[in-house]
Write an enzyme that holds these catalytic residues in place. Structure first.
Site, PDB file in Angstrom:
ATOM      1  N   ALA A   1     -23.955   3.911  25.298  1.00  0.00           N
ATOM      2  CA  ALA A   1     -22.638   3.440  25.740  1.00  0.00           C
ATOM      3  C   ALA A   1     -22.587   1.920  25.699  1.00  0.00           C
ATOM      4  O   ALA A   1     -23.628   1.260  25.678  1.00  0.00           O
ATOM      5  CB  ALA A   1     -22.363   3.908  27.171  1.00  0.00           C
ATOM      6  N   PHE A   2     -21.359   1.402  25.688  1.00  0.00           N
ATOM      7  CA  PHE A   2     -21.180  -0.038  25.902  1.00  0.00           C
ATOM      8  C   PHE A   2     -21.244  -0.298  27.405  1.00  0.00           C
ATOM      9  O   PHE A   2     -20.800   0.538  28.199  1.00  0.00           O
ATOM     10  CB  PHE A   2     -19.826  -0.499  25.356  1.00  0.00           C
ATOM     11  CG  PHE A   2     -19.689  -0.408  23.858  1.00  0.00           C
ATOM     12  CD1 PHE A   2     -20.793  -0.543  23.022  1.00  0.00           C
ATOM     13  CD2 PHE A   2     -18.449  -0.205  23.272  1.00  0.00           C
ATOM     14  CE1 PHE A   2     -20.663  -0.469  21.633  1.00  0.00           C
ATOM     15  CE2 PHE A   2     -18.306  -0.133  21.892  1.00  0.00           C
ATOM     16  CZ  PHE A   2     -19.416  -0.263  21.076  1.00  0.00           C
TER      17      PHE A   2
ATOM     18  N   ASN B   1     -15.714   4.585  22.521  1.00  0.00           N
ATOM     19  CA  ASN B   1     -17.168   4.702  22.347  1.00  0.00           C
ATOM     20  C   ASN B   1     -17.792   5.550  23.462  1.00  0.00           C
ATOM     21  O   ASN B   1     -18.563   6.467  23.194  1.00  0.00           O
ATOM     22  CB  ASN B   1     -17.795   3.309  22.349  1.00  0.00           C
ATOM     23  CG  ASN B   1     -19.262   3.336  21.958  1.00  0.00           C
ATOM     24  OD1 ASN B   1     -19.606   3.788  20.863  1.00  0.00           O
ATOM     25  ND2 ASN B   1     -20.133   2.890  22.846  1.00  0.00           N
TER      26      ASN B   1
ATOM     27  N   TYR C   1     -15.011   0.073  32.042  1.00  0.00           N
ATOM     28  CA  TYR C   1     -16.400   0.517  31.893  1.00  0.00           C
ATOM     29  C   TYR C   1     -16.704   1.610  32.923  1.00  0.00           C
ATOM     30  O   TYR C   1     -17.147   2.712  32.581  1.00  0.00           O
ATOM     31  CB  TYR C   1     -17.365  -0.672  32.069  1.00  0.00           C
ATOM     32  CG  TYR C   1     -18.778  -0.205  32.290  1.00  0.00           C
ATOM     33  CD1 TYR C   1     -19.477   0.439  31.270  1.00  0.00           C
ATOM     34  CD2 TYR C   1     -19.408  -0.355  33.530  1.00  0.00           C
ATOM     35  CE1 TYR C   1     -20.766   0.917  31.487  1.00  0.00           C
ATOM     36  CE2 TYR C   1     -20.686   0.113  33.748  1.00  0.00           C
ATOM     37  CZ  TYR C   1     -21.362   0.749  32.720  1.00  0.00           C
ATOM     38  OH  TYR C   1     -22.614   1.231  32.938  1.00  0.00           O
TER      39      TYR C   1
END
Ligand code: UDP
Length: 303
Positions: A56-57, A73, A122
């Site tokens: 993951a980012f 993503n 996030y």
């Protein structure tokens, strides 16, 4: 650590952030999580029992600027992986989640039953995946353990593996870089409602974090039900305490200046790790902040 503890491992990475040299070449498959069919074939070929999903980012600030990239993503990648696991009949997943699912909690330490209320894309992307996991358990009997990481830090004690983010955003490597370059680090705000005014975080050694994954994996393979666990030590340290620990470890002054707060930073995030300790028998081997910073310093000075 999985190999050392007798597991067979295949690593999937698209190498957008990962480093090829950090895994044995014969164990690496360069694939993107979006490629559901290739993942399903690999899971069948290797007869996988379980998946640990780290891909993951991770940068909160970037997620505030580019939410679509983060949701695509982190959420769509996870969905593709879950789809592949169902196709290949793989029934267990350990998932890298985050303390960011709790947003700005009012009290501390944080236990797993605190309200879920992410305050940035996030954190929200991880909340969304945790929710997907609930549905895949209910419908496909795919059991999972989301591990809600606090501040992963330190390095492999042997010194070979460590944080290599580009750009680096994490406090400990940046503090050590400031020692080496002499360029000051910015402390993001000293007017928080904490004893010294700087933010408090729960820094967890990466090896202790890794061991939590292995325990979670074995728990699921042995028939454990889906559960979320915090992974932190239960002790918080302020930004200034990190700077002082780095000065003790390196024997040098850390050049720093105080700047404005970073958007989206909660004043204090400290885990209750009671559930992880009691249910999975986890106990941190490296809870001491100086050891964490020492290992990071060893890595920063590797040959
Ligand atoms: N921090 C800081 N200066 C920096 C980087 C981080 O003061 O250059 C602070 C940040 O505001 C937070 C703590 O250090 O309170 C840990 O930040 P990091 O980015 O390492 O992890 P996060 O808590 O965001 O997951």
């Amino acid at each position: 650590m999985l190999l050392q503890q007798g597991h067979d491992v295949t690593v999937v990475d698209n190498l957008s952030k990962g480093h090829r040299q950090n895994v044995p070449a014969e164990r690496l498959r360069v694939l993107d999580l979006a490629d559901t069919q290739a993942l399903a074939s690999l899971l069948r070929e290797k007869e996988c029992d379980a998946v640990i999903h780290f891909a993951a980012f991770i940068a909160v600030g970037e997620s505030m600027r580019e939410p679509a990239r983060y949701f695509r993503n982190n959420v769509c990648g996870s969905l593709s992986l879950l789809d592949a696991m169902v196709q290949a009949n793989v029934k267990h997943l350990v998932f890298s989640s985050t303390a960011a699912v709790y947003g700005n909690p009012h009290t501390s330490p944080i236990s797993e039953d605190f309200p879920i209320q992410a305050v940035n894309p996030y954190g929200e992307s991880k909340v969304m995946v945790e929710r997907l996991l609930g549905w895949f358990d209910q419908i496909h009997h795919l059991t999972s353990v989301p591990l809600r990481y606090f501040n992963a830090s330190g390095c492999d004690p042997a010194g070979g593996l460590g944080e290599e983010h580009e750009p680096e955003t994490h406090l400990i490597p940046l503090v050590l870089r400031a020692v080496k370059t002499g360029k000051p680090i910015t402390v993001f705000g000293n007017d928080y409602p904490t004893p010294d005014g700087t933010c408090i975080r729960d820094y967890i050694h990466v090896n202790d974090l890794a061991q939590a994954h292995i325990l979670a994996l074995e728990y699921l393979i042995n028939g454990g039900a889906s559960e979320s666990f915090n992974v932190g030590t239960g002790t918080g340290h302020s930004v200034l305490e990190i700077i002082r620990a780095a000065e003790e470890v390196t024997g040098k002054k850390v050049p720093y200046e105080v700047g404005p707060r970073r958007e989206g930073d909660p004043p204090s995030l400290v885990a209750s790790s009671k559930k992880l300790r009691e249910r999975l028998g986890w106990a941190p081997q490296y809870p001491d902040l100086r050891t964490i910073v020492q290992h990071a310093w060893n890595f920063a000075n590797r040959a």
